[in-house]
Design a protein around this motif. Structure first.
Motif: not given
Length: 168
Positions: A17-37
């Motif tokens: 969660n904190l990584v997402a917060y930090f990285m969002k300050t400099k760009g885009n954050v995307f959540i990746v999951a397997e095809e079936e999810h």
């Protein structure tokens, strides 16, 4: 800067969660999951919608690839995940793994050795689950998201040591 975070059923989202917060300050954050999810139910009981499926990912669009911890046995397509991890490493992208995520990275590269604490091995950041603040800081520092050393120190003080300086 594009950050992709790989989640899977029974993943521990608090670890990234904190990584997402930090990285969002400099760009885009995307959540990746397997095809079936389409949505991931985390260990915290939260459902998180994926932005992109693992087969749709294009390593050339990735700047940072993060693999969360959780129940590894719930990953259905490890060969594809391993292929993407290795492509990112070959292309000098930042790859981070926390808790079970560092185990997955180690398996992907053929048995990478790592210490029990947060470490940076070139562009690979690895961390145990209980060091999620150190992990986020190391990923951010490796990705050069901090304006300068003072910005980094202020971030460390606030998130790691709970020091708040309202004068700044």
């Amino acid at each position: 800067m594009n950050t992709y975070i790989f989640l899977y059923p029974e993943t521990s989202f608090f670890e990234v969660n904190l990584v997402a917060y930090f990285m969002k300050t400099k760009g885009n954050v995307f959540i990746v999951a397997e095809e079936e999810h389409k949505a991931i139910c985390t260990n915290e009981g939260v459902k998180i919608q994926r932005d992109v499926s693992l087969p749709q990912m294009k390593p050339e669009s990735i700047d940072t690839f993060i693999i969360c911890g959780g129940e590894i046995d719930n990953i259905q397509n490890k060969p594809l995940l391993f292929e993407i991890i290795n492509q990112c490493i070959e292309q000098k992208k930042i790859v981070g793994g926390i808790c079970a995520g560092r185990t997955l990275i180690s398996e992907a590269v053929g048995g990478l050795e790592f210490p029990e604490t947060t470490c940076v091995l070139e562009q690979i950041v690895l961390s145990p689950g209980n060091e999620y603040v150190d992990f986020a800081l190391a990923v951010g520092k490796t990705a050069d998201i901090f304006a300068d050393e003072e910005d980094y120190r202020e971030t460390v003080d606030y998130f790691k040591y709970f020091k708040y300086n309202p004068a700044q």
